[in-house]
Scaffold this active site. Structure first.
Site, short mmCIF file in Angstrom:
data_model
loop_
_atom_site.label_atom_id
_atom_site.label_comp_id
_atom_site.label_asym_id
_atom_site.label_seq_id
_atom_site.Cartn_x
_atom_site.Cartn_y
_atom_site.Cartn_z
N ARG A 23 0.87 -1.19 0.00
CA ARG A 23 0.00 0.00 0.00
C ARG A 23 0.90 1.23 0.00
NH1 ARG A 23 -4.01 -0.95 4.31
NH2 ARG A 23 -5.12 -2.05 2.67
N ASN A 87 -1.15 -0.32 13.28
CA ASN A 87 -0.58 -1.29 12.37
C ASN A 87 0.58 -1.99 13.07
OD1 ASN A 87 -1.94 -0.60 9.78
ND2 ASN A 87 -0.92 1.36 10.12
N ASP A 103 4.61 -4.37 6.81
CA ASP A 103 3.33 -4.59 7.47
C ASP A 103 3.22 -6.07 7.83
OD1 ASP A 103 0.43 -5.50 7.33
OD2 ASP A 103 0.19 -3.33 7.38
N ASP A 105 0.50 -7.56 9.10
CA ASP A 105 -0.88 -8.03 8.97
C ASP A 105 -1.79 -7.68 10.14
OD1 ASP A 105 0.15 -9.48 6.63
OD2 ASP A 105 0.87 -10.94 8.08
N ASP A 107 -3.67 -5.86 13.05
CA ASP A 107 -4.00 -4.47 13.35
C ASP A 107 -4.88 -4.44 14.59
OD1 ASP A 107 -2.88 -3.39 10.83
OD2 ASP A 107 -4.54 -4.48 9.91
N ASP A 120 -7.52 -9.07 11.48
CA ASP A 120 -6.68 -9.76 10.48
C ASP A 120 -5.83 -10.91 11.03
OD1 ASP A 120 -7.76 -7.99 8.61
OD2 ASP A 120 -6.16 -6.54 8.94
N GLU A 123 -5.24 -13.46 8.29
CA GLU A 123 -4.23 -13.00 7.34
C GLU A 123 -2.83 -13.18 7.92
OE1 GLU A 123 -2.91 -8.93 4.95
OE2 GLU A 123 -4.73 -8.90 6.17
#
Length: 177
Positions: A23, A87, A103, A105, A107, A120, A123
């Protein structure tokens, strides 16, 4: 760290463990920096997802990037009050006018009343296998989740609405000069 000054515009890039760009945020504004944290302002920022989809932020936000912590915190000024989005991520680096971090994953979404939700987890579990997260990374991720949960029990300044509002007012005054 390369030199940044208040009101410099920078990019922010979030990567995944394999080095792929996940992102990107365009034109975040540097507000302040000290030995602990770099503070950015997001106002009407374009975000590009890994699949090319672009969208614009809806509300102003203050983004705290910590130099030694495995998380960053976005303080969002929403109509219903101040919310925070944490994050779980590597400490950032700064190069070529870009804030960069990995990142990981997980959060934590913190609501205006101080309640929170961990997001997440599926994830994270999927990616820790597919990206072969090291034991050290996995331990840092969970250590960071625990640190943030502790900070939410006894809020530090980064989770105090008054601190965020004071920063925002200071930013608005400096912006008009």
């Amino acid at each position: 760290m390369n030199s940044v000054k208040p009101f410099d515009k920078v990019l922010v890039h979030a990567y995944k463990q394999n080095g792929s760009l996940y992102r990107s945020w365009e034109k975040a504004i540097v507000f302040k920096e000290d030995e602990e944290v770099l503070i950015l302002i997001n106002e009407d920022v374009v975000i590009t997802e890994f699949n090319g989809r672009k969208w614009r932020t809806n509300e102003p936000a203050i983004w705290f990037f910590f130099k030694k912590e495995w998380y960053n915190i976005i303080c969002m000024f929403k109509e219903q009050g101040i919310n925070y989005y944490c994050n779980i991520a590597s400490p950032y680096i700064f190069e070529s006018k870009t804030i960069k971090y990995i990142d990981y994953d997980l959060d934590i979404k913190v609501f205006n009343d101080g309640s929170y939700k961990i997001l997440d987890l599926k994830e994270f579990n999927r990616n820790r296998i597919s990206y072969s997260y090291s034991r050290t990374v996995i331990e840092k991720v969970w250590e960071s989740v625990d640190k943030l949960k502790e900070k939410l029990k006894k809020p530090t300044k980064y989770f105090l609405h008054e601190f965020a509002q004071d920063l925002w007012e200071e930013y608005k005054k400096m912006k008009t000069k």
